[in-house]
Write a protein that holds these residues in place. Structure first.
Motif, PDB file in Angstrom:
ATOM      1  N   VAL A  28       1.080  -1.062   0.139  1.00  0.00           N
ATOM      2  CA  VAL A  28      -0.016   0.123   0.571  1.00  0.00           C
ATOM      3  C   VAL A  28       1.351   1.863   0.174  1.00  0.00           C
ATOM      4  N   ILE A  50      -6.612  -0.293   1.265  1.00  0.00           N
ATOM      5  CA  ILE A  50      -5.901   0.930   0.696  1.00  0.00           C
ATOM      6  C   ILE A  50      -6.572   1.230   0.380  1.00  0.00           C
ATOM      7  N   SER A  98      -6.485  -6.075  -1.241  1.00  0.00           N
ATOM      8  CA  SER A  98      -5.910  -5.253  -1.088  1.00  0.00           C
ATOM      9  C   SER A  98      -6.383  -3.600  -0.935  1.00  0.00           C
TER      10      SER A  98
END
Ligand code: AMP
Ligand code: GLY
Length: 416
Positions: free
Chosen positions: A50, A77, A72
């Protein structure tokens, strides 16, 4: 406009392809693959890095980041990009819990009367074992957390159920994802998926698809990430779509409002249709793979505009317009996928496979010494579009006929 796409599958290739069609000049993809590399600048940053992605987005003045993989999202993120003033398409970590915690999703559905199978949650294996001794079979046991699509077992006997409970909760075969499990009523029906994009206040319809999850023809063999897809789903008639909106999507939007969850991004509803009524098997917080490879080639509307409106929480200026034509997407996988895919094989025939109304999306591929070689389980997704499923199917399989790599495996019955 500079756009960054996060991920490396055929889903991300389909997104990048559409962005290019919609006139986006500067597209980056992290980390991408050999097919994406033809359309975008691939950068070697992983989808779970990230901080690396934030640094890149700042340096390159990225005005929109589009996230493919669920992992993610579950790492937060979107929260991290937002904190840095960057525009990103997808839900926050908390909102993405509709996918990353099956229990969280089931509780919301229970509280807001969204149709779903009966279920019980356990965080103690002895209690779970006592319970599975009392139920009827088949039943479904699910790890609560993310398990790369492997955390669901359909069990036919009490003994099988006990083994699965022990594997998930005691041996922790899926790590912490199996700390909590759900035991669900088994629903017998036909599966389909339905997709909308939310801006935190309202939604636009993206449409329906059907995923072919089993490895082999006639839905035999183990579950996979998906061996093919069609869009729209032949099972979602206009009347059924209305039920999905009225009984599932609208109540879910209301639940988000009541619970103060601002959900921006794709809402992917995995459905079981029983006696013409839709029940939710799962929600996902992202584009499906391989459903996206069937859905996106049918979209006429400007995708970047819609994704920016969602990310910024702006009122959608238009609905998503799709072509009348239907699509059929066939996945080519490596030998021994999904267990131990054999990789490093040279792919031939890709140029000859390029044909009208056909899209060749790469998944596990990379360039090496002038060749394109396989790097993963799912290697390519080939989509054909046509007036009906049969003509779309013929186009997809005609392209596949040109593509050769050692051990290539694909289903012959997608769209039949
Ligand atoms: P999920 O990841 O929750 O969508 O589950 C993966 C697959 O397991 C689904 O696509 C269905 O084929 C099957 N499945 C999950 N939950 C149920 C259920 N309650 N009844 C029947 N099949 C299910
Ligand atoms: N095709 C199933 C998924 O994307 O989860």
């Amino acid at each position: 406009m500079n756009i960054l796409v996060v991920g490396s599958g055929a889903r991300e290739h389909a997104i990048v392809h559409k962005l290019k069609q919609d006139g986006i000049k500067n597209i980056y993809c992290a980390p991408g693959n050999a097919g994406i590399d033809e359309l975008a600048t691939c950068v070697q940053i992983n989808h779970d890095d990230v901080n690396g992605l934030i640094n890149f987005a700042q340096e390159q003045h990225i005005s929109l980041t589009i996230v493919g993989p669920e992992i993610s999202l579950s790492l937060g993120i979107v929260d991290a990009f937002n904190e840095n003033g960057l525009t990103i398409f997808g839900p926050t970590k908390q909102a993405a819990m509709i996918e990353s915690s099956k229990f969280f999703a089931r509780q919301i559905m229970r509280n807001y009367h969204i149709p779903q199978p009966g279920f019980e949650m356990f965080d103690n294996s002895n209690e779970a074992i006592d319970y599975v001794k009392t139920i009827s079979y088949p039943a479904v046991i699910k790890a609560d957390g993310l398990a790369a699509g492997k955390g669901v077992s359909i069990v036919n006997t009490r003994e099988e159920a006990i083994d699965v409970v022990k594997a998930m909760m005691e041996q922790r075969v899926f790590g912490d994802a199996g700390k909590r499990i759900l035991v669900e009523e088994f629903l017998n029906g036909v599966e389909s998926s339905y997709f909308v994009i939310s801006n935190g206040k309202g939604f636009v319809k993206l449409g329906s698809a059907r995923d072919y999850k089993r490895l082999n023809d006639m839905d035999k063999g183990p579950n996979t990430g998906g061996m093919g897809s069609i869009s729209p789903s032949d099972k979602i008639t206009p009347a059924l779509e209305k039920k999905v909106i009225d009984k599932i999507i609208n109540p879910l939007m209301d639940a988000f409002k009541q619970e103060s969850i601002v959900y921006k991004g794709v809402i992917y509803t995995g459905l079981m249709i029983v006696d013409n009524e839709p029940y939710v098997l799962e929600f996902n917080a992202r584009f499906g793979d391989p459903e996206t490879q069937a859905i996106i080639p049918r979209i006429i509307s400007d995708l970047p505009g819609i994704l920016v409106d969602s990310a910024k929480g702006k009122t959608f200026t238009e609905t998503i317009k799709t072509k009348e034509e239907v699509s059929v997407c066939v996945v080519m996988a490596s030998k021994n996928y999904p267990e131990h895919p054999e990789t490093g094989k040279i792919i031939n025939g890709l140029r000859d496979a390029v044909k009208k109304d056909t899209f060749i999306f790469h998944a596990g591929t990379k360039k090496e010494k002038g060749s394109i070689i396989t790097t993963g389980g799912r290697v390519l997704a080939i989509t054909g579009i046509g007036a009906d499923y049969e003509s779309a199917r013929v186009k997809a399989y005609r392209s596949i006929g040109n593509i050769v790599f050692e051990g290539a495996n694909y289903r012959k019955d997608i769209g039949l």
